[in-house]
Design a protein around this motif. Structure first.
Motif, PDB file in Angstrom:
ATOM      1  N   CYS A  30      61.069 -20.459 -20.163  1.00 24.21           N
ATOM      2  CA  CYS A  30      62.427 -21.083 -20.239  1.00 24.21           C
ATOM      3  C   CYS A  30      62.916 -21.826 -18.935  1.00 24.21           C
ATOM      4  CB  CYS A  30      63.586 -20.518 -20.459  1.00 24.21           C
ATOM      5  SG  CYS A  30      64.161 -18.844 -19.236  1.00 24.21           S
ATOM      6  N   LEU A  31      61.780 -21.379 -17.967  1.00 25.31           N
ATOM      7  CA  LEU A  31      61.497 -22.191 -17.102  1.00 25.31           C
ATOM      8  C   LEU A  31      61.144 -23.756 -16.616  1.00 25.31           C
ATOM      9  CD1 LEU A  31      59.853 -19.328 -14.865  1.00 25.31           C
ATOM     10  CD2 LEU A  31      62.542 -19.803 -14.733  1.00 25.31           C
ATOM     11  N   PRO A  32      62.072 -24.812 -15.543  1.00 27.55           N
ATOM     12  CA  PRO A  32      62.364 -25.906 -15.366  1.00 27.55           C
ATOM     13  C   PRO A  32      60.195 -26.738 -15.477  1.00 27.55           C
ATOM     14  CG  PRO A  32      63.143 -24.789 -13.838  1.00 27.55           C
ATOM     15  CD  PRO A  32      63.034 -23.688 -14.456  1.00 27.55           C
ATOM     16  N   LEU A  33      60.206 -28.095 -16.118  1.00 26.11           N
ATOM     17  CA  LEU A  33      58.337 -28.186 -16.330  1.00 26.11           C
ATOM     18  C   LEU A  33      59.301 -29.359 -14.686  1.00 26.11           C
ATOM     19  CD1 LEU A  33      58.242 -29.293 -19.822  1.00 26.11           C
ATOM     20  CD2 LEU A  33      56.912 -27.647 -18.445  1.00 26.11           C
ATOM     21  N   PHE A  34      59.780 -29.128 -14.219  1.00 21.74           N
ATOM     22  CA  PHE A  34      59.785 -29.268 -12.835  1.00 21.74           C
ATOM     23  C   PHE A  34      59.294 -28.524 -11.865  1.00 21.74           C
ATOM     24  CE2 PHE A  34      63.827 -29.285 -12.890  1.00 21.74           C
ATOM     25  CZ  PHE A  34      64.399 -28.272 -12.495  1.00 21.74           C
ATOM     26  N   HIS A  35      58.965 -27.388 -12.207  1.00 19.21           N
ATOM     27  CA  HIS A  35      58.553 -26.362 -11.524  1.00 19.21           C
ATOM     28  C   HIS A  35      57.338 -25.869 -11.198  1.00 19.21           C
ATOM     29  CE1 HIS A  35      58.988 -22.268  -9.650  1.00 19.21           C
ATOM     30  NE2 HIS A  35      59.915 -22.776  -8.346  1.00 19.21           N
ATOM     31  N   THR A  36      56.688 -25.472  -9.996  1.00 15.95           N
ATOM     32  CA  THR A  36      55.174 -25.009 -10.469  1.00 15.95           C
ATOM     33  C   THR A  36      54.822 -23.897 -11.438  1.00 15.95           C
ATOM     34  OG1 THR A  36      52.857 -24.403  -9.145  1.00 15.95           O
ATOM     35  CG2 THR A  36      55.527 -23.275  -8.723  1.00 15.95           C
ATOM     36  N   ASN A  37      56.176 -22.860 -11.735  1.00 17.03           N
ATOM     37  CA  ASN A  37      56.258 -21.729 -12.448  1.00 17.03           C
ATOM     38  C   ASN A  37      55.958 -22.808 -14.475  1.00 17.03           C
ATOM     39  OD1 ASN A  37      56.048 -19.468 -14.199  1.00 17.03           O
ATOM     40  ND2 ASN A  37      56.763 -18.802 -12.113  1.00 17.03           N
ATOM     41  N   ALA A  38      56.716 -23.003 -14.527  1.00 13.85           N
ATOM     42  CA  ALA A  38      56.178 -23.688 -15.849  1.00 13.85           C
ATOM     43  C   ALA A  38      55.008 -24.330 -16.161  1.00 13.85           C
ATOM     44  CB  ALA A  38      57.606 -24.148 -16.832  1.00 13.85           C
ATOM     45  N   LEU A  39      54.619 -25.154 -15.422  1.00 20.78           N
ATOM     46  CA  LEU A  39      53.416 -26.407 -15.759  1.00 20.78           C
ATOM     47  C   LEU A  39      52.356 -25.131 -15.282  1.00 20.78           C
ATOM     48  CD1 LEU A  39      54.116 -29.010 -13.523  1.00 20.78           C
ATOM     49  CD2 LEU A  39      54.292 -29.364 -15.031  1.00 20.78           C
ATOM     50  N   ASN A  40      51.947 -24.615 -14.061  1.00 21.54           N
ATOM     51  CA  ASN A  40      51.152 -23.522 -14.660  1.00 21.54           C
ATOM     52  C   ASN A  40      51.494 -23.100 -15.383  1.00 21.54           C
ATOM     53  OD1 ASN A  40      49.910 -24.720 -12.123  1.00 21.54           O
ATOM     54  ND2 ASN A  40      51.630 -23.311 -11.129  1.00 21.54           N
ATOM     55  N   ALA A  41      51.970 -22.034 -16.482  1.00 18.01           N
ATOM     56  CA  ALA A  41      51.805 -21.849 -17.707  1.00 18.01           C
ATOM     57  C   ALA A  41      51.006 -22.366 -18.956  1.00 18.01           C
ATOM     58  CB  ALA A  41      53.280 -21.295 -18.267  1.00 18.01           C
ATOM     59  N   PHE A  42      51.526 -23.952 -18.418  1.00 14.69           N
ATOM     60  CA  PHE A  42      50.857 -24.445 -19.842  1.00 14.69           C
ATOM     61  C   PHE A  42      48.938 -24.911 -19.021  1.00 14.69           C
ATOM     62  CE2 PHE A  42      48.645 -28.809 -20.753  1.00 14.69           C
ATOM     63  CZ  PHE A  42      50.114 -29.017 -22.637  1.00 14.69           C
ATOM     64  N   SER A  43      49.259 -24.751 -18.434  1.00 15.01           N
ATOM     65  CA  SER A  43      47.221 -24.663 -17.830  1.00 15.01           C
ATOM     66  C   SER A  43      47.420 -23.319 -18.191  1.00 15.01           C
ATOM     67  CB  SER A  43      47.291 -24.902 -16.408  1.00 15.01           C
ATOM     68  OG  SER A  43      47.690 -25.705 -15.946  1.00 15.01           O
ATOM     69  N   GLN A  44      47.629 -22.017 -18.382  1.00 13.54           N
ATOM     70  CA  GLN A  44      47.333 -20.494 -18.599  1.00 13.54           C
ATOM     71  C   GLN A  44      46.865 -20.848 -20.357  1.00 13.54           C
ATOM     72  OE1 GLN A  44      50.528 -18.071 -17.402  1.00 13.54           O
ATOM     73  NE2 GLN A  44      49.903 -19.927 -15.418  1.00 13.54           N
ATOM     74  N   ALA A  45      48.178 -21.926 -20.885  1.00 12.01           N
ATOM     75  CA  ALA A  45      47.518 -21.950 -22.399  1.00 12.01           C
ATOM     76  C   ALA A  45      46.512 -22.864 -22.613  1.00 12.01           C
ATOM     77  CB  ALA A  45      48.693 -22.556 -23.394  1.00 12.01           C
ATOM     78  N   LEU A  46      45.871 -23.423 -21.683  1.00 12.44           N
ATOM     79  CA  LEU A  46      44.829 -24.233 -21.937  1.00 12.44           C
ATOM     80  C   LEU A  46      43.497 -23.985 -21.820  1.00 12.44           C
ATOM     81  CD1 LEU A  46      45.695 -27.816 -19.898  1.00 12.44           C
ATOM     82  CD2 LEU A  46      45.900 -27.477 -23.123  1.00 12.44           C
ATOM     83  N   VAL A  47      43.615 -22.652 -20.858  1.00 15.60           N
ATOM     84  CA  VAL A  47      42.513 -22.144 -20.244  1.00 15.60           C
ATOM     85  C   VAL A  47      41.665 -20.654 -21.424  1.00 15.60           C
ATOM     86  CG1 VAL A  47      41.242 -20.828 -18.589  1.00 15.60           C
ATOM     87  CG2 VAL A  47      42.162 -23.123 -17.718  1.00 15.60           C
ATOM     88  N   ALA A  48      43.179 -20.008 -21.568  1.00 12.45           N
ATOM     89  CA  ALA A  48      43.133 -19.053 -22.581  1.00 12.45           C
ATOM     90  C   ALA A  48      42.718 -19.437 -23.931  1.00 12.45           C
ATOM     91  CB  ALA A  48      44.207 -18.546 -22.319  1.00 12.45           C
ATOM     92  N   GLY A  49      42.874 -20.631 -24.745  1.00  9.81           N
ATOM     93  CA  GLY A  49      43.434 -20.781 -26.295  1.00  9.81           C
ATOM     94  C   GLY A  49      44.699 -20.524 -26.672  1.00  9.81           C
ATOM     95  N   ALA A  50      45.461 -20.090 -25.481  1.00 13.78           N
ATOM     96  CA  ALA A  50      46.638 -19.583 -26.320  1.00 13.78           C
ATOM     97  C   ALA A  50      47.843 -20.953 -26.449  1.00 13.78           C
ATOM     98  CB  ALA A  50      47.306 -18.699 -25.056  1.00 13.78           C
ATOM     99  N   SER A  51      49.091 -20.336 -27.308  1.00 20.10           N
ATOM    100  CA  SER A  51      49.792 -21.274 -27.467  1.00 20.10           C
ATOM    101  C   SER A  51      50.811 -21.315 -26.103  1.00 20.10           C
ATOM    102  CB  SER A  51      50.714 -20.570 -28.719  1.00 20.10           C
ATOM    103  OG  SER A  51      49.491 -21.097 -29.799  1.00 20.10           O
ATOM    104  N   TYR A  52      52.025 -21.844 -26.226  1.00 19.83           N
ATOM    105  CA  TYR A  52      52.817 -22.773 -25.395  1.00 19.83           C
ATOM    106  C   TYR A  52      54.048 -23.177 -25.614  1.00 19.83           C
ATOM    107  CZ  TYR A  52      55.005 -24.412 -20.794  1.00 19.83           C
ATOM    108  OH  TYR A  52      55.587 -25.014 -20.092  1.00 19.83           O
ATOM    109  N   VAL A  53      55.108 -21.950 -25.559  1.00 22.61           N
ATOM    110  CA  VAL A  53      56.446 -22.489 -26.153  1.00 22.61           C
ATOM    111  C   VAL A  53      57.601 -22.807 -25.331  1.00 22.61           C
ATOM    112  CG1 VAL A  53      57.835 -21.080 -27.547  1.00 22.61           C
ATOM    113  CG2 VAL A  53      55.783 -21.018 -28.350  1.00 22.61           C
TER     114      VAL A  53
END
Length: 520
Positions: free
Chosen positions: A207-230
């Motif tokens: 629920c963190l803002p996408l203008f911040h590195t935390n939320a953007l990097n969580a999307f990268s984790q989903a891409l690499v791991a094959g996980a879902s990103y909500v």
């Protein structure tokens, strides 16, 4: 090792697997790739070229993520802007980035209209709705239908090319644009996925803002791991666990302040009515780690990273040590030095200096600020500005931000250590400690505290509570009481706001109380 490369590989490997859930939008990996390529095409046909900066200012919404990734698809550079930016800071960000296009929510447009004109900014797109007449050229851009709109083939991009410029808060000067290369996002995804053992079965909720590195990097984790990103709605302690439960999340992302807020709420049936097993939660108060797991069933995982660096320190879910950030991870080298740049002994605090052995895992500098870049990467080590201590066994303990260190009576005081002590008091729910100027011109210690419901704070008793737990010079002189601590848009306590209030906002002055007692 690029954003388009990760998107394409994920779409090739698991085209029909769910990747994104964002409100009413649900996309598979293939649908995500198609949406991003469509946005890339739209940017291209409207004149955006490789290397152009595109500013995006919006609260969390699907379009924000699409435009950031769409820029990367065609080799342009996205500039996500904190929605709290105003006035001189907003003008600095747009001017320094030399963005030719601004994509913005209509509710935020008034803040752009309030700043002086910018020569480079020639086009403004409104994400959501029409607006009243403005002196800037603007037009409403509906998001393209990924099925009907022509798609752009991604350009050949090297991992070291810039993908995003993320601007710092500017608390110690003007905001600096951190140039984040494509490879940095790849390594964020790969490192955190390995460190936290994220798998394709996981659902990552933020629920963190996408203008911040935390939320953007969580999307990268989903891409690499094959996980879902909500992506969920903005953080609200009263509905957080309900939002998490609806998402089906197995993993989430918290900041230390959010943990304290959740812990302060009364227990309820939602506390364990979810499937989250663990949360990446840097800067979590050590005292809350075990109670949080017992109450919510969630393991809090500390760590260390920054916009300029990567996931440097971590520990597995099984070996967490409250009060420590973990160990230095493979692929990185760390030093802890004194004010002269000399390495300190194990266990002694000093400034953390870092290097990466992973190519393009760190930011490449500050955009159009060569002097600030040279200063931060002095001697080819990145100077973090953080005081840490590395024990003999390699575990790393955070001490303080160097700029938050309080200098009183010739002694260095860690605001973090004082905050940890205050939070142990039975009547205090949260605390922020910072320096204010005294009559003598040096620092004095001030604490802003949140009192637990149904209690009245006895200031003299608080000082007595601190006496056996802190050095005498670290005991707060000033205390102010707040219903809640001011927060930044990134979910961190805004010490800048508290410093601006200063000692005049104090509800108690220990020296004045002592003088009154002696006079009586």
């Amino acid at each position: 090792m690029t954003l388009p490369g990760m998107l394409r590989l994920r779409a090739q490997m698991t085209p029909d697997a769910p990747l994104l859930s964002f409100g009413e939008t649900h996309r598979t990996a293939e649908e995500m790739q198609n949406a991003v390529s469509s946005v890339g095409h739209m940017l291209s046909v409207n004149g955006i070229q490789r290397g152009d900066r595109v500013a995006v200012m919006s609260n969390n919404r699907t379009e924000l993520l699409d435009f950031i990734l769409g820029c990367g698809w065609i080799g342009a550079i996205a500039v996500p802007i904190n929605t709290a930016a105003r006035g001189a800071q907003l003008h600095q960000i747009l001017g320094n980035s030399q963005s030719s296009l601004l994509i913005i929510e209509s509710t935020l447009l008034e803040h752009v209209q309030a700043i002086p004109p910018l020569d480079d900014l020639t086009d403004v797109w409104l994400i959501d709705a029409d607006s009243e007449r403005t002196d800037l050229p603007w037009r409403t851009i509906p998001m393209p239908d990924p099925v009907l709109t022509e798609r752009a083939t991604p350009v050949e991009i090297a991992p070291g090319e810039p993908a995003v410029i993320l601007y710092t808060s500017g608390t110690t000067g003007v905001s600096k644009g951190v140039v984040c290369p494509h490879g940095q996002f790849y390594w964020w995804g790969r490192n955190v996925t390995e460190q936290l053992e994220i798998t394709a079965d996981d659902v990552l909720y933020t629920c963190l803002p996408l203008f911040h590195t935390n939320a953007l990097n969580a999307f990268s984790q989903a891409l690499v791991a094959g996980a879902s990103y909500v992506v969920g709605p903005r953080f609200s302690a009263s509905r957080f666990w309900d939002d998490v439960a609806r998402s089906g999340a197995t993993f989430t992302y918290l900041l230390g302040a959010m943990v304290s807020i959740l812990d302060s709420k009364p227990a309820g049936p939602s506390d364990r009515a979810h499937s989250v097993r663990a949360a990446l939660s840097p800067a979590t108060p050590a005292r809350l780690v075990d109670p949080f797991r017992e109450r919510f069933g969630v393991t809090l995982i500390d760590g260390y990273g920054s916009t300029e660096t990567n996931s440097i320190m971590a520990a597995t879910r099984q070996e967490q040590r409250p009060g420590y950030m973990g160990r230095i991870q493979p692929g990185f080298i760390a030093r802890v030095v004194d004010e002269h740049g000399i390495d300190v002994e194990p266990g002694e605090p000093g400034e953390l200096l870092l290097r990466s052995e992973q190519p393009f895992a760190f930011a490449s500098g500050y955009f159009r600020m060569p002097e600030a870049t040279v200063q931060a990467w002095n001697d080819l080590w990145f100077h973090t500005g953080d005081r840490v201590a590395i024990d003999y066994d390699g575990w790393v303990r955070f001490v303080d931000r160097i700029k938050d260190v309080i200098r009183r009576r010739g002694e260095n005081i860690s605001s973090v250590e004082v905050e940890q002590t205050l939070r142990l008091h039975p009547d205090i729910g949260d605390a922020a400690v910072f320096a204010v100027e005294s009559e003598l011109g040096e620092d004095e210690v001030m604490a802003a505290v949140v009192v637990k419901p149904g209690t009245a704070l006895d200031f003299d008793e608080v000082a007595a509570f601190c006496k056996p737990r802190l050095a005498y010079f670290a005991i707060p002189r000033f205390i102010s009481v707040h219903h809640s601590l001011p927060m930044t848009a990134n979910g961190k306590v805004s010490k800048t706001s508290l410093r601006e209030l200063g000692a005049t906002a104090a509800d108690w002055d220990r020296d004045a109380a002592s003088r009154t007692a002696h006079a009586t």
